[in-house]
Design a protein around this motif. Structure first.
Motif, mmCIF file in Angstrom:
data_model
loop_
_atom_site.group_PDB
_atom_site.id
_atom_site.type_symbol
_atom_site.label_atom_id
_atom_site.label_comp_id
_atom_site.label_asym_id
_atom_site.label_seq_id
_atom_site.Cartn_x
_atom_site.Cartn_y
_atom_site.Cartn_z
ATOM 1 N N LEU A 156 1.186 -0.625 -0.219
ATOM 2 C CA LEU A 156 0.544 0.260 0.340
ATOM 3 C C LEU A 156 1.178 1.347 -0.204
ATOM 4 N N GLY A 157 1.794 0.675 1.037
ATOM 5 C CA GLY A 157 2.614 1.976 1.076
ATOM 6 C C GLY A 157 3.509 3.220 -0.597
ATOM 7 N N GLN A 172 10.742 2.208 -0.275
ATOM 8 C CA GLN A 172 10.046 2.135 1.173
ATOM 9 C C GLN A 172 10.451 0.792 2.408
ATOM 10 N N GLY A 173 11.448 -0.090 1.712
ATOM 11 C CA GLY A 173 11.543 -0.528 2.493
ATOM 12 C C GLY A 173 12.439 -0.606 3.515
ATOM 13 N N THR A 223 10.407 8.217 11.563
ATOM 14 C CA THR A 223 10.430 7.893 10.274
ATOM 15 C C THR A 223 9.584 8.629 9.679
ATOM 16 N N THR A 224 8.177 8.727 10.103
ATOM 17 C CA THR A 224 7.329 9.327 8.890
ATOM 18 C C THR A 224 8.590 10.985 8.655
ATOM 19 N N VAL A 225 9.617 11.415 9.871
ATOM 20 C CA VAL A 225 10.746 12.406 9.773
ATOM 21 C C VAL A 225 11.832 12.506 8.405
ATOM 22 N N ILE A 230 4.633 11.034 3.369
ATOM 23 C CA ILE A 230 3.709 10.665 5.137
ATOM 24 C C ILE A 230 2.981 9.577 5.805
ATOM 25 N N ILE A 231 2.702 9.451 4.534
ATOM 26 C CA ILE A 231 1.673 7.905 4.804
ATOM 27 C C ILE A 231 2.397 6.366 4.745
ATOM 28 N N SER A 232 3.117 7.216 3.267
ATOM 29 C CA SER A 232 3.309 5.096 3.329
ATOM 30 C C SER A 232 4.806 5.282 4.026
ATOM 31 N N SER A 233 5.172 6.204 4.596
ATOM 32 C CA SER A 233 6.233 6.345 5.321
ATOM 33 C C SER A 233 5.838 5.153 6.561
#
Length: 294
Positions: free
Chosen positions: A26-27, A42-43, A75-77, A197-200
């Motif tokens: 999904l990310g 993404q990984g 992680t989002t940062v 932001i959402i994917s991380s």
């Protein structure tokens, strides 16, 4: 163990693994639909989720309930910084250039993680202990139930977000036609930032809930990211249930192959499935073929 109990065990394990692949996929799909970019970093967001949680538990001494949101935030940062420094400065880069940049970002994040932590493998404590639960003759750890529950909540939340919020609808508009979206006043660059932001956050959450089962290290994101990408391809790069079904299908086939054939083929199964999908149905199993009017 009777064959029925073995199959049940493989199916439950496959569902749990497939749920993780679905979250990672999904990310991939969210960023691809918002930007057209396949983010091979993404990984590494998955890896950072587990490693940040480990540090917040051990070094900062935070309880698990505080370490998990802290790790997701950190992680989002990293995802925001990656978008700002590596993606946003590019004006008219080709798709190949963008893929190379994300691969380079993945290598950079992995190298920094190796220097910042170490090369050892670490385990997070289970959220609800390690006493197995027997269901239909199969043994499940409480962490499997956490994986099912978290995946269900995240998928349901993302569905509500994209269908019933202004920002979600704006991101969907950008995925259909970013130029038209910008002409009606949608800030496309902001939507791109939201997608990272959402994917991380999704990737880090996947890394956290799977770490008590598979453990975590600086390089776990490579294989998990590739399998999440396989799930997204199977689902047709859809940010909806197509990718979820793709992840579950991949996890079940991988578990059955490892149990009935050989565990040595576990990782190869995902890539064989990917190649077959690309050859036979490039648009994915769960996406309708598109036609273009000229």
């Amino acid at each position: 163990m009777p064959i029925f109990d073995q199959l049940t065990q493989y199916l439950f394990s496959g569902f749990a693994t497939g749920a993780i692949y679905a979250l990672i996929g999904l990310g991939f799909a969210i960023i691809y639909n918002a930007t057209g970019i396949i983010n091979f970093a993404q990984g590494e967001f998955v890896m950072l989720g587990g490693m940040f949680t480990l540090s917040l538990l051990g070094v900062a001494g935070l309880p698990l309930a505080m370490a998990i949101p802290g790790a997701i935030l950190l992680t989002t940062v990293v995802g925001v910084v990656f978008e700002r420094l590596a993606i946003r400065p590019l004006k008219s880069a080709t798709p190949l250039s963008l893929v190379i940049i994300t691969i380079g970002g993945s290598i950079l994040i992995r190298g920094i993680a190796m220097l910042g932590w170490d090369k050892n493998t670490h385990a997070l404590p289970g959220f609800s202990g390690d006493v197995p639960i027997v269901v239909f003759g199969a043994s499940l750890l409480p962490q499997h139930l956490w994986i099912f529950a978290v995946t269900f909540v995240v998928i349901g939340g993302s569905k509500l977000f994209f269908n019933y919020t202004i920002s979600g609808k704006a991101m969907r508009a950008c995925s259909y036609n970013s130029r038209a979206a910008s002409l009606i006043g949608i800030d496309v660059r902001r939507m791109v930032l939201f997608s990272f932001i959402i994917s991380s956050a999704m990737g880090s959450l996947a890394g956290i809930i799977i770490a008590p089962l598979t453990m975590t290290a600086y390089d776990v994101g490579i294989m998990l990211g590739l399998k999440g990408f396989c799930a997204a391809i199977i689902g047709g790069m859809s940010s909806g249930f197509g990718t979820v079904l793709g992840g579950l299908l991949l996890g079940i086939l991988e578990s059955l192959g490892a149990g009935l054939i050989s565990s040595g083929y576990k990782d190869a199964i995902a890539f064989v499935i990917l190649l077959l999908i690309l050859f036979i149905r490039p648009q994915g199993l769960f996406k309708k073929a598109e036609t273009e009017r000229v």
